[in-house]
Scaffold this active site. Structure first.
Site, PDB file in Angstrom:
ATOM      1  N   HIS A  40      39.571  36.246  41.362  1.00 15.39           N
ATOM      2  CA  HIS A  40      38.177  36.641  41.136  1.00 15.39           C
ATOM      3  C   HIS A  40      37.694  37.581  42.242  1.00 15.39           C
ATOM      4  CE1 HIS A  40      38.457  32.859  38.816  1.00 15.39           C
ATOM      5  NE2 HIS A  40      37.708  33.527  37.957  1.00 15.39           N
ATOM      6  N   HIS A  67      40.244  37.162  27.801  1.00 14.86           N
ATOM      7  CA  HIS A  67      41.391  36.466  28.390  1.00 14.86           C
ATOM      8  C   HIS A  67      42.438  36.163  27.316  1.00 14.86           C
ATOM      9  CE1 HIS A  67      40.357  36.151  32.557  1.00 14.86           C
ATOM     10  NE2 HIS A  67      39.202  35.544  32.310  1.00 14.86           N
ATOM     11  N   HIS A  94      33.947  38.275  28.111  1.00 16.59           N
ATOM     12  CA  HIS A  94      34.918  38.110  29.204  1.00 16.59           C
ATOM     13  C   HIS A  94      35.925  37.017  28.844  1.00 16.59           C
ATOM     14  CE1 HIS A  94      36.271  37.543  33.443  1.00 16.59           C
ATOM     15  NE2 HIS A  94      36.388  36.286  33.030  1.00 16.59           N
ATOM     16  N   GLU A  95      35.433  35.879  28.425  1.00 11.52           N
ATOM     17  CA  GLU A  95      36.331  34.753  28.114  1.00 11.52           C
ATOM     18  C   GLU A  95      37.219  35.062  26.921  1.00 11.52           C
ATOM     19  OE1 GLU A  95      36.851  32.468  30.234  1.00 11.52           O
ATOM     20  OE2 GLU A  95      35.125  32.958  31.482  1.00 11.52           O
ATOM     21  N   TYR A 126      48.309  34.604  36.305  1.00 11.51           N
ATOM     22  CA  TYR A 126      47.015  34.316  36.922  1.00 11.51           C
ATOM     23  C   TYR A 126      47.182  33.931  38.392  1.00 11.51           C
ATOM     24  CZ  TYR A 126      42.051  33.388  36.560  1.00 11.51           C
ATOM     25  OH  TYR A 126      40.678  33.446  36.692  1.00 11.51           O
ATOM     26  N   GLU A 185      41.535  39.165  35.476  1.00  8.88           N
ATOM     27  CA  GLU A 185      40.076  39.017  35.575  1.00  8.88           C
ATOM     28  C   GLU A 185      39.363  40.346  35.354  1.00  8.88           C
ATOM     29  OE1 GLU A 185      37.741  36.572  35.920  1.00  8.88           O
ATOM     30  OE2 GLU A 185      39.394  35.221  35.492  1.00  8.88           O
ATOM     31  N   ASP A 237      41.364  30.868  45.638  1.00  5.15           N
ATOM     32  CA  ASP A 237      41.063  31.549  44.383  1.00  5.15           C
ATOM     33  C   ASP A 237      42.344  32.098  43.749  1.00  5.15           C
ATOM     34  OD1 ASP A 237      39.467  32.757  42.336  1.00  5.15           O
ATOM     35  OD2 ASP A 237      39.335  34.618  43.498  1.00  5.15           O
TER      36      ASP A 237
END
Length: 181
Positions: free
Chosen positions: A122, A23, A19-20, A34, A43, A117
């Site tokens: 998210h 990005h 996931h990271e 974002y 995300e 958020d």
């Protein structure tokens, strides 16, 4: 590294690492801003690619065999949450003593419209995540073979301010171009 209660070591979970890393891919392709829907897409693309990586690395799971959970390996002993997120229509956690209830909607009817958020990056990623789950399970087989390819090509054709409708339209265009109606 996590706090030992809510989360344990984040690098323990391949899906979280994937996931990271995704990005970075998002930043160097569509560079989705974002905030709001573009941030939720940011995300979601990271979640989708992490699901493909997890399913591929876990004995080449089919979409029917997959658990469709994200971050299940990082949940700590202080929570009852089974995962951080789920692609399915269910909640990843409910009535957790620390986390409460999973806030992720799975449908546009329940889109979060607040400013928390970063405008729901998210929270609202649950909508396109669930869409990926529906497409992948409808296509069957392995998530990375067709659905994952469609999503990746879609990512490459979005821009920094793309919203859910633009992503849905592009997903359809890519799917038709690659696999027909």
């Amino acid at each position: 590294d996590g706090d030992g209660q809510i989360f344990i070591r984040f690098t323990k979970a391949l899906d979280v690492v994937a996931h990271e890393l995704t990005h970075g891919v998002v930043q160097h392709t569509s560079n989705l801003e974002y905030h709001g829907q573009s941030g939720a897409l940011n995300e979601s693309f990271a979640d989708v690619m992490s699901a493909c990586v997890k399913q591929w690395s876990t004995s080449k799971q089919t979409v029917a065999q997959a658990d469709w959970l994200l971050g299940d390996a990082i949940m700590g002993p202080g929570v009852t949450a089974k995962s951080l997120r789920t692609f399915k229509a269910e909640k990843a956690y409910e009535n957790d003593p620390i986390l409460g209830d999973d806030p992720q909607p799975k449908h546009m009817d329940n889109l979060y419209r607040g400013e928390e958020d970063e405008g729901g990056v998210h929270i609202n990623s649950g909508i396109p995540n669930h869409a990926f789950y529906l497409v992948a399970t409808a296509l069957g087989g392995y998530s990375w073979e067709k659905a994952g390819q469609i999503w990746y090509k879609t990512l490459q054709n979005l821009n920094s301010m793309s919203n859910f409708q633009e992503a849905a339209d592009m997903t359809y265009q890519v799917a038709v171009a690659d696999y027909g109606k």
